[in-house]
Design an enzyme around this catalytic site. Structure first.
Site, PDB file in Angstrom:
ATOM      1  N   CYS A 183      -8.301   7.506  -8.279  1.00 42.19           N
ATOM      2  CA  CYS A 183      -7.111   7.517  -8.949  1.00 42.19           C
ATOM      3  C   CYS A 183      -6.982   8.754  -9.770  1.00 42.19           C
ATOM      4  CB  CYS A 183      -6.690   6.019  -9.785  1.00 42.19           C
ATOM      5  SG  CYS A 183      -6.286   4.638  -8.544  1.00 42.19           S
ATOM      6  N   CYS A 194     -10.527  -3.263  -9.579  1.00 42.65           N
ATOM      7  CA  CYS A 194      -9.606  -2.280  -8.964  1.00 42.65           C
ATOM      8  C   CYS A 194      -8.009  -2.623  -9.065  1.00 42.65           C
ATOM      9  CB  CYS A 194      -9.946  -1.993  -7.720  1.00 42.65           C
ATOM     10  SG  CYS A 194      -8.834  -0.712  -6.655  1.00 42.65           S
ATOM     11  N   GLN A 206      -0.135   2.432   8.217  1.00 41.57           N
ATOM     12  CA  GLN A 206       0.022   2.872   6.881  1.00 41.57           C
ATOM     13  C   GLN A 206      -0.384   1.932   5.646  1.00 41.57           C
ATOM     14  OE1 GLN A 206       1.441   5.448   5.407  1.00 41.57           O
ATOM     15  NE2 GLN A 206       2.912   6.434   6.779  1.00 41.57           N
ATOM     16  N   TYR A 236       2.666  13.571  16.587  1.00 40.44           N
ATOM     17  CA  TYR A 236       1.769  13.494  15.472  1.00 40.44           C
ATOM     18  C   TYR A 236       2.071  11.980  15.202  1.00 40.44           C
ATOM     19  CZ  TYR A 236       1.347  18.587  15.147  1.00 40.44           C
ATOM     20  OH  TYR A 236       1.364  20.025  15.350  1.00 40.44           O
ATOM     21  N   GLU A 250      -0.029  11.917  20.086  1.00 36.74           N
ATOM     22  CA  GLU A 250      -1.052  11.589  19.167  1.00 36.74           C
ATOM     23  C   GLU A 250      -2.377  12.055  19.740  1.00 36.74           C
ATOM     24  OE1 GLU A 250      -3.457  11.083  16.157  1.00 36.74           O
ATOM     25  OE2 GLU A 250      -1.202  11.073  15.924  1.00 36.74           O
ATOM     26  N   ASP A 295       5.122  14.507  11.961  1.00 40.16           N
ATOM     27  CA  ASP A 295       4.380  13.895  11.137  1.00 40.16           C
ATOM     28  C   ASP A 295       3.143  14.282  11.080  1.00 40.16           C
ATOM     29  OD1 ASP A 295       3.458  12.576   8.939  1.00 40.16           O
ATOM     30  OD2 ASP A 295       4.060  10.591   9.887  1.00 40.16           O
ATOM     31  N   CYS A 330       2.525  14.916   4.465  1.00 36.03           N
ATOM     32  CA  CYS A 330       1.439  14.120   3.371  1.00 36.03           C
ATOM     33  C   CYS A 330       0.770  15.207   2.555  1.00 36.03           C
ATOM     34  CB  CYS A 330       0.510  13.124   4.197  1.00 36.03           C
ATOM     35  SG  CYS A 330      -0.600  14.124   5.348  1.00 36.03           S
TER      36      CYS A 330
END
Length: 571
Positions: A85, A169, A295, A343, A364, A409, A436
């Site tokens: 993080c 976590c 995801q 993708y 893909e 994507d 992303c």
């Protein structure tokens, strides 16, 4: 600043991904240095690790003063040591503001002040769950420091070898935390060794845990080598005895003797339960195995895909219809668009758009993801989806159908430069780009803008709270699709010189690629032409707004373009 020296400074801002710009007083005045893992407003001590052409990079040594927005105690006790993080000591609202500003900063040189237009920019959408949202985690076995005792957790910040135990976590649920503790305790009880990446000796490699949001169940997989014997049934008993809010649907033992440090199976054994579970997203079902591409924030994925679906409908090419209202052989399907989902991963977006499309073709490169997409389409009763395994750059030349709408994507590196002109040549009126990595999006967008597209909608989705990552969604539309007429023109018929006719942007780009081996954009060419006194047509390559900035052409590219203009007798 000098390499190796230690300085103190104030973090002015943090750029994507988690790169702080630090302003420091030196003997030569105020200088700046890029330092990772810092927050805006902190006073830090840092050591300069690299200096080249006046640009400095440094390593964080200490936080001398916290930022005004920082909490006294971070949300996670492992923050700062664990590398997972970046923003655990900030409020969630402040974190969203930082991510939004980072993306807009990258896009502003390309799009101008698009973030100030509420008709275009929808802002940043938060994750429904701030904590415990991760539905998949790969924990590593190792040691906290070289020669130390066994550890199970995540890699230490900035280290490829050291492992930080993370029993508290915050981005996983309480059930996953209990599984980590139980597995670690059993490993220590049996005196098991971890796999050494350098010597290739030892047993324990990874612990993979996946969670179904729909059923609140876990799939647990212990990854080991085959080098040592141990009591796998003792692990099964510990897991069965845990008091959990949900259930464990399956426990698997994966044997992996490969040298690569990734999770793969030479052999997979089901110790108890099932080897998969079914997850649901926006009314569709997806079979998830320990190796599935899916995801890792289920509720966040629904927010992301809802934005993608809305943007797709806004383009006008795709019309709203109720899911399942078209029978398999309906004549009305002939009026619906052909959609390319490039993708496509496991084909989630393709399947969401299938009910409002004549056909969806997903491409893909990962074969396992394609097989999963095919199986999931069958699971959802979708007969108009086709999934192809291969590189987008090569596969699109082999597809006979032409798209009416395109979803992009791409992976973090963005679209291959050679694939961009192929995609643009389809001439679709609208397309949606999901990114992303906003730096890749900022690099790819100019090619679409130069081809006549404009950004009609822009939004961000925070899929991974407390980390440096963010998703960006863009709807690109032709500026006047209804009035656009394609005409082939012979340049010799126009009122220009023969040299001007030969020196088309495509010709210059091709010449530079052939002789110098790199790509230049139309904007690069226009800037060099302007410097050499060649006036462009009115409104050509002008910025979208008066105060927007455009990236300058590098000296290397300027020299190459100048040589191309000389070769073509333009100068």
């Amino acid at each position: 600043m000098k390499k190796g020296e230690i300085y103190e400074g104030i973090v002015e801002k943090v750029l994507f991904p988690n790169k702080g710009v630090v302003k420091a007083e030196t003997g030569e005045g105020v200088e700046k240095c890029v330092v990772k893992n810092v927050l805006p407003g902190q006073k830090i001590g840092f050591r300069v690790t690299k200096k080249r052409h006046g640009d400095c990079e440094g390593m964080l040594m200490s936080v001398i003063e916290k930022a005004a927005d920082e909490k006294a105690v971070p949300n996670c006790p492992h923050f700062g040591v664990c590398g997972g993080c970046a923003y655990q000591s900030l409020s969630y609202e402040k974190q969203l503001e930082i991510k939004k500003n980072q993306v807009l900063y990258l896009l502003r040189p390309v799009l101008g002040n698009v973030g100030d237009d509420p008709a275009v920019f929808e802002g940043i959408f938060s994750s429904p769950d701030e904590f415990g949202y991760k539905n998949k985690m790969e924990f590593s076995f190792g040691d906290v420091c070289k020669g130390g005792e066994l550890a199970l957790g995540l890699h230490k910040r900035g280290s490829f070898y050291d492992v930080v135990p993370v029993p508290e976590c915050r981005i996983v649920c309480d059930d996953i935390r209990k599984v980590i503790t139980a597995v670690y305790d059993e490993c220590r009880k049996q005196g098991l060794t971890y796999y050494h990446k350098m010597s290739h000796e030892g047993l324990l490699r990874h612990l993979v845990v996946r969670r179904s949001e729909k059923n609140n169940s876990l799939l647990v997989m212990l990854v080991t080598t085959s080098k040592e014997d141990f009591d796998i049934d003792a692990f099964a008993k510990r897991l069965k005895d845990l008091e959990l809010q949900g259930t464990i649907s399956g426990f698997l033992h994966c044997i992996n003797d490969s040298l690569a440090d990734n999770v793969q199976a030479d052999e997979l054994r089901v110790i108890f339960g099932e080897d998969s579970f079914t997850e649901e997203l926006l009314g569709l079902n997806f079979k998830v195995t320990p190796f599935s591409f899916f995801q890792t924030n289920s509720k966040g994925a629904e927010v992301l895909y809802d934005v993608v679906r809305r943007f797709s409908l806004m383009g006008g090419t795709i019309k709203e219809k109720d899911r399942g209202d078209l029978p398999e052989n309906s004549d009305s399907k002939g009026e619906l668009p052909i959609v390319f989902d490039l993708y496509s991963g496991t084909g989630t977006i393709a399947q969401l758009l299938a009910p409002v499309a004549k056909k969806v073709i997903g491409v893909e490169i990962v074969e396992e993801a394609v097989e999963s997409a095919k199986n999931n389409a069958t699971l959802n009763g979708l007969v108009n989806c086709e999934f192809i395994a291969g590189d987008v750059l090569k596969v699109i030349d082999e597809i006979k159908e032409k798209p009416d709408f395109i979803i992009l994507d791409p992976p973090r590196d963005g679209i291959h430069p050679k694939a961009l002109p192929k995609l643009i040549s389809y001439g679709v009126d609208n397309l949606v780009y999901i990114s992303c990595k906003p730096t890749s999006l900022a690099r790819d967008l100019p090619a679409f803008l130069e081809a006549g597209y404009t950004v009609k909608k822009l939004a961000m989705v925070d899929m991974f709270p407390w980390t440096a990552n963010v998703e960006t969604v863009v709807l690109l539309s032709q500026q006047n699709p209804d009035n656009r007429i394609r005409v082939k023109v012979d340049l010799d018929e126009l009122d220009e010189t023969g040299a001007e006719a030969k020196a088309t942007y495509k010709r210059i780009t091709g010449w530079v690629q052939e002789h110098y081996g790199f790509h230049v954009t139309n904007l690069n060419i226009a800037q060099v032409k302007r410097k050499n006194g060649i006036v462009e047509r009115e409104n050509y390559n002008k910025p979208k707004s008066e105060d927007s900035r455009q990236p300058e052409t590098t000296p290397e590219k300027e020299r190459a373009i100048t040589e191309a203009l000389k070769h073509l007798k333009m100068i």
